[in-house]
Design a protein around this motif. Sequence first.
Motif, mmCIF file in Angstrom:
data_model
loop_
_atom_site.group_PDB
_atom_site.id
_atom_site.type_symbol
_atom_site.label_atom_id
_atom_site.label_comp_id
_atom_site.label_asym_id
_atom_site.label_seq_id
_atom_site.Cartn_x
_atom_site.Cartn_y
_atom_site.Cartn_z
ATOM 1 N N PRO A 112 27.276 29.555 10.464
ATOM 2 C CA PRO A 112 25.890 29.698 10.000
ATOM 3 C C PRO A 112 25.893 30.158 8.519
ATOM 4 N N GLU A 113 26.056 29.212 7.626
ATOM 5 C CA GLU A 113 26.327 29.506 6.221
ATOM 6 C C GLU A 113 25.292 30.397 5.550
ATOM 7 N N ASN A 114 24.021 30.109 5.723
ATOM 8 C CA ASN A 114 23.002 30.909 5.031
ATOM 9 C C ASN A 114 23.066 32.370 5.447
ATOM 10 N N GLU A 115 23.179 32.604 6.736
ATOM 11 C CA GLU A 115 23.247 33.969 7.240
ATOM 12 C C GLU A 115 24.527 34.672 6.769
ATOM 13 N N VAL A 116 25.624 33.947 6.818
ATOM 14 C CA VAL A 116 26.907 34.521 6.407
ATOM 15 C C VAL A 116 26.906 34.833 4.915
ATOM 16 N N GLN A 117 26.296 33.987 4.114
ATOM 17 C CA GLN A 117 26.210 34.262 2.676
ATOM 18 C C GLN A 117 25.437 35.552 2.409
#
Length: 132
Positions: A112-117
Amino acid sequence: MNTDVQKKFESYPEHIRPKLEHLRQLILDVAASDKSIGELEETLKWGEPAYLTTKTKSGTTIRIDWKPKHPEQYVMYVNCQTMLIDTYRSLFPELTCEGDRAVVFDINQALPENEVQVCISMALKYHLTKNN
């Protein structure tokens, strides 16, 4: 990438390495996109790839790893003395968090790229924002 970290990445199974390389690149990209974070030091801590804000001291260390004991997951660790994991849980209940130090990712699911960023940014700026 320093040679010790490179050797560590090379030691991961072939199906795991791209997952950890992708997570590593997200960490580096988040740092590069925010001048308050600055350049990261990449090293091994406890035998795991670790990312430190050595120059700016803006944040807490992030470590990433995969372990044969749990072959279906890889993990991003933060300092257990912070409130980061509690914050991640409240902001992103869909993330799987373990204790007070880890976000666990399933190797069979998309990161989950956005959350991880957001989580990465919060860790790398922890000392700038922890009292706010």
